[in-house]
Design a protein around this motif. Structure first.
Motif, mmCIF file in Angstrom:
data_model
loop_
_atom_site.group_PDB
_atom_site.id
_atom_site.type_symbol
_atom_site.label_atom_id
_atom_site.label_comp_id
_atom_site.label_asym_id
_atom_site.label_seq_id
_atom_site.Cartn_x
_atom_site.Cartn_y
_atom_site.Cartn_z
ATOM 1 N N TRP A 107 41.559 73.172 66.881
ATOM 2 C CA TRP A 107 42.435 72.291 66.121
ATOM 3 C C TRP A 107 42.702 72.880 64.730
ATOM 4 C CZ3 TRP A 107 44.662 68.880 68.997
ATOM 5 C CH2 TRP A 107 43.981 68.246 70.034
ATOM 6 N N GLY A 108 43.900 72.648 64.216
ATOM 7 C CA GLY A 108 44.159 72.961 62.826
ATOM 8 C C GLY A 108 43.372 72.012 61.940
ATOM 9 N N ILE A 109 43.049 72.427 60.725
ATOM 10 C CA ILE A 109 42.249 71.597 59.820
ATOM 11 C C ILE A 109 42.892 70.221 59.634
ATOM 12 C CG2 ILE A 109 41.452 71.339 57.435
ATOM 13 C CD1 ILE A 109 39.779 73.288 58.912
ATOM 14 N N GLU A 110 44.227 70.202 59.565
ATOM 15 C CA GLU A 110 44.917 68.932 59.333
ATOM 16 C C GLU A 110 44.826 67.993 60.534
ATOM 17 O OE1 GLU A 110 47.985 71.921 60.833
ATOM 18 O OE2 GLU A 110 46.233 71.905 59.522
ATOM 19 N N ASP A 111 44.494 68.534 61.714
ATOM 20 C CA ASP A 111 44.378 67.707 62.927
ATOM 21 C C ASP A 111 42.987 67.103 63.088
ATOM 22 O OD1 ASP A 111 46.972 68.040 64.291
ATOM 23 O OD2 ASP A 111 46.422 70.147 64.375
ATOM 24 N N ILE A 112 42.005 67.643 62.395
ATOM 25 C CA ILE A 112 40.611 67.282 62.662
ATOM 26 C C ILE A 112 40.283 65.905 62.082
ATOM 27 C CG2 ILE A 112 38.207 67.908 62.231
ATOM 28 C CD1 ILE A 112 39.126 70.862 62.157
ATOM 29 N N ASP A 113 39.760 65.040 62.942
ATOM 30 C CA ASP A 113 39.307 63.718 62.515
ATOM 31 C C ASP A 113 37.787 63.629 62.458
ATOM 32 O OD1 ASP A 113 41.892 62.471 62.307
ATOM 33 O OD2 ASP A 113 41.971 62.453 64.489
ATOM 34 N N MET A 114 37.095 64.512 63.176
ATOM 35 C CA MET A 114 35.635 64.553 63.119
ATOM 36 C C MET A 114 35.182 66.007 63.212
ATOM 37 S SD MET A 114 32.708 62.429 65.217
ATOM 38 C CE MET A 114 33.085 63.025 66.867
ATOM 39 N N ALA A 115 34.406 66.428 62.232
ATOM 40 C CA ALA A 115 33.875 67.792 62.177
ATOM 41 C C ALA A 115 32.348 67.698 62.218
ATOM 42 C CB ALA A 115 34.333 68.488 60.899
ATOM 43 N N VAL A 116 31.758 68.262 63.256
ATOM 44 C CA VAL A 116 30.308 68.182 63.441
ATOM 45 C C VAL A 116 29.699 69.536 63.087
ATOM 46 C CG1 VAL A 116 28.445 67.703 65.066
ATOM 47 C CG2 VAL A 116 30.630 66.478 65.277
ATOM 48 N N PRO A 117 28.977 69.619 61.966
ATOM 49 C CA PRO A 117 28.401 70.910 61.557
ATOM 50 C C PRO A 117 27.191 71.283 62.401
ATOM 51 C CG PRO A 117 27.791 69.192 60.000
ATOM 52 C CD PRO A 117 28.725 68.554 60.983
ATOM 53 N N LEU A 118 27.031 72.582 62.622
ATOM 54 C CA LEU A 118 25.903 73.105 63.386
ATOM 55 C C LEU A 118 25.120 74.083 62.521
ATOM 56 C CD1 LEU A 118 27.667 73.960 66.800
ATOM 57 C CD2 LEU A 118 26.650 71.781 66.085
ATOM 58 N N SER A 119 23.798 73.992 62.595
ATOM 59 C CA SER A 119 22.926 74.945 61.905
ATOM 60 C C SER A 119 22.832 76.220 62.735
ATOM 61 C CB SER A 119 21.532 74.340 61.737
ATOM 62 O OG SER A 119 20.901 74.241 63.018
ATOM 63 N N PRO A 120 22.290 77.310 62.160
ATOM 64 C CA PRO A 120 22.095 78.522 62.960
ATOM 65 C C PRO A 120 21.262 78.278 64.210
ATOM 66 C CG PRO A 120 21.849 79.021 60.627
ATOM 67 C CD PRO A 120 21.965 77.531 60.730
ATOM 68 N N ASP A 121 20.217 77.457 64.112
ATOM 69 C CA ASP A 121 19.378 77.170 65.281
ATOM 70 C C ASP A 121 20.160 76.389 66.342
ATOM 71 O OD1 ASP A 121 17.244 78.470 64.172
ATOM 72 O OD2 ASP A 121 16.238 76.651 63.454
ATOM 73 N N GLU A 122 20.985 75.448 65.891
ATOM 74 C CA GLU A 122 21.771 74.661 66.846
ATOM 75 C C GLU A 122 22.821 75.531 67.535
ATOM 76 O OE1 GLU A 122 21.812 70.150 65.081
ATOM 77 O OE2 GLU A 122 22.860 71.697 63.936
ATOM 78 N N LEU A 123 23.393 76.465 66.793
ATOM 79 C CA LEU A 123 24.375 77.364 67.395
ATOM 80 C C LEU A 123 23.712 78.249 68.453
ATOM 81 C CD1 LEU A 123 27.411 77.992 67.138
ATOM 82 C CD2 LEU A 123 26.803 79.879 65.611
#
Length: 636
Positions: free
Chosen positions: A559-575
């Motif tokens: 998605w383009g940044i303008e389309d994003i309604d929810m951004a879920v961050p991931l840590s290095p361990d989660e990735l």
């Protein structure tokens, strides 16, 4: 034709944009039908130039319907097709001769003598003479009255690849590598795609009295923008259409996305500054200036055509902080909602604290590839997560995988008892089925069943790695997919019923679905349409009124940044944990059947995409994360 937008400055070819490709296809078919009827009224022949590929399928479907339901006759129609692979036999399921008969000619009353398709089974020494005769035959009919075209990602029309001359005529050409990669899915591997083709030339196409070029979907947006707004160049052969006096480009919302009047309307003229356009403009301005949001100045806005935007705010800072906060509020580590928290500025509701979630996965690995980190977090945060695998994914398994599993089954049975004859017979049959299969031929039912079981086992392994109980993995095996071929069936009532039944049984508070409409195989798009049709059936159910639908994107695009309604961050361990979940899909590791043009493995594509999204948030002045998975809310 009447579209949603009219031509604006910067555009060098007339174009119309429709909300959906089906509406655009209907419009093209109606123009063709009107021309045929007009010619019939005068007793004249109607000469059509026809194209193949995915783009004109909807047009041909509409013409067939007009013939069957409205009595449209093709008795006066003569057709000339643009191209054909070389060498290839007409009876091959991959030939354009086969394509045209399957989608159009077998269903209308056209005289077979009036059908002209380049021959792909000639001796190469015969091709030049044949091509000249093809040109002369077009001329004997007075030229082509209406030519329809698609466009390839290289900008080719017909098989006129980059470097084609504006005066080129029908000839034998060598196909570009990108073109062969795009065709690889239909041929079950790039190595099976012919390296050459016979095609009408650019000069031949430009002689047509009327040209309609159609392009559907986001994957065509970049080349469409260059065709319509760029300079004429042999590197983008479709730009030669700028020289034609009667060409219209017919687009849908996705393919028109990068036209300036749509993507950056503030550069074109008056702009309606709604919340979405404002967000897109500010993000775009940050990228143009290399500045984070809170460092943008009035001069930056003025220099980039946004003076009328900042005049609507007390100060530039007020606008900047509003956009900063809007993006900040999309970020959450609680995709299922944070319990006991103020959710007024959060993308998800706090209540109920433990939600029922249905994660739809078009193929048996899209769940972990596209939103594996969010999947893991939803489960770890106590939500009741169900995964619904919409298709078996059986055509995306290499034959060698089947033989490997058949070997295992055979040796296991041999070690357990002496009743070997039945197992050995089955084992030998499977091996024979695979070894005797011709290039591009459909697998037998037994082979397809094993391929489906391989992918089902991998999906279960991925769910178990996350910690999901087996009973929460649902294998829908939607019927539209089960053809054994790349070409699928239309959506049926059974596809929708299966989906409706699952949703009614679970009554989720959240639905996650693939909104990746650039999927080159189209399965993601069809699977999403099935869900939308199911939601329409369910619209009066009480539980649906308290259900959010979140769309993720897969390995093809973000998605383009303008389309994003929810951004879920991931840590290095989660990735890393997400990567390990993807690795459970071993048949899709180290190369896949439908690789596309991206040589990276799916886990690499996913990680690069997630890191790129996090980097964009960082560049805009927000928190710096290792990776981010992005979602857009669908309002129904």
């Amino acid at each position: 034709m009447v579209g949603l937008h009219e031509e604006k400055r910067f555009e060098k070819i007339h174009n119309v944009v429709f909300s959906e490709s089906s509406i655009g296809s209907r419009s093209i078919a109606m123009e063709i039908a009107d021309l045929i009827r007009h010619k019939q009224s005068k007793g004249d022949v109607c000469v059509l130039g026809l194209a193949t590929g995915s783009s004109p399928k909807g047009v041909y479907n509409e013409l067939v319907k007009m013939h069957q339901e409205e009595g449209l006759s093709f008795h006066n129609v003569v057709t000339f097709n643009l191209d054909e692979y070389f060498p290839i036999a007409p009876i091959s399921s991959h030939s354009y001769w086969h394509f045209m008969h399957e989608y159009l000619f077998d269903h209308i009353n056209i005289d077979p003598e009036n059908i002209n398709i380049p021959k792909g089974d000639l001796q190469e020494s015969e091709v030049r003479k044949y091509c000249l005769e093809y040109e002369r035959k077009i001329e004997t009919y007075g030229g082509i009255d209406l030519q329809i075209l698609g466009i390839g990602r290289t900008g080719h029309i017909g098989f006129n690849e980059p470097g084609s001359h504006v005066n080129s005529i029908t000839r034998l050409v060598t196909l570009d590598q990108v073109t062969r990669e795009d065709a690889a899915g239909d041929f079950y591997g790039k190595e099976n795609v012919p390296r050459k083709a016979i095609t009408m030339g650019i000069g031949t196409i430009l002689k047509a009295k009327r040209i309609l070029l159609m392009a559907w979907g986001e994957s065509k947006a970049t080349v469409v923008g260059r065709m319509i707004e760029g300079d004429i160049s042999g590197e983008i052969p479709a730009t030669y259409l700028q020289q034609h006096h009667n060409t219209t480009v017919v687009l849908d919302t996705g393919s028109s996305a990068y036209l300036k009047r749509i993507y950056t309307p503030w550069l074109v003229g008056g702009c309606k500054w709604d919340e979405f356009t404002t967000k897109r403009a500010v993000v775009w301005l940050c990228q143009q200036t290399g500045k984070p949001i809170l460092k943008l100045t009035e001069r930056d806005y003025n220099d980039h055509g946004m003076n009328d935007l900042i005049t609507a705010y007390p100060s530039t800072y007020e606008l900047n902080i509003k956009m900063f906060n809007a993006l900040q509020h999309t970020i959450t580590g609680w995709p299922g909602g944070k319990p006991n928290a103020d959710d007024s500025q959060r993308p998800e509701r706090a209540l109920p604290a433990q939600k029922r979630v249905v994660l739809f996965s078009p193929h048996p690995d899209d769940d972990v590839i596209s939103m594996g980190g969010t999947f893991i977090r939803l489960h770890d945060q106590g939500h009741e997560v169900h995964v619904a695998y919409q298709t078996s994914g059986n055509i995306a398994v290499f034959d060698e995988e089947v033989i490997r599993f058949a070997d295992f089954y055979n040796e296991l049975k041999n070690s357990q008892d002496n009743k070997q004859s039945e197992q050995k017979e089955f084992y030998q049959k499977i091996k024979a089925d695979i070894l005797n299969k011709g290039t591009g031929e459909m697998d037998t039912d037994d082979v397809r069943r094993i391929k489906g079981l391989i992918r089902r086992g991998e999906a279960r392994a991925g769910c178990r790695f996350v910690g999901l109980p087996d009973e929460r993995a649902h294998f829908l095996d939607l019927p539209f997919y089960e053809t054994g071929r790349v070409k699928k069936l239309p959506i049926s009532e059974e596809d929708v019923r299966i989906t409706v039944d699952l949703l009614r049984a679970i009554q989720p508070h959240q639905i996650y679905a693939a909104g990746d409409l650039s999927d080159p195989h189209g399965t993601h798009r069809v699977c999403l349409d099935v869900i939308f049709k199911a939601l329409e059936v369910l619209k009066d159910d009480d539980w649906l009124k308290d259900c959010y639908v979140w769309l993720y994107r897969g390995a093809w695009q973000e998605w383009g940044i303008e389309d994003i309604d929810m951004a879920v961050p991931l840590s290095p361990d989660e990735l890393m944990k997400k990567r390990q979940a993807i690795f459970k899909h071993q048949s899709q590791k180290d190369g896949v059947v439908f690789q596309g043009t991206d040589g990276r493995e799916f886990w690499q594509r996913a990680e690069d995409r997630n890191r790129s999204t996090a980097k964009l948030y960082d560049q805009l002045g927000l928190a710096e994360y290792e990776a981010i998975e992005a979602f857009k809310r669908y309002h129904f």
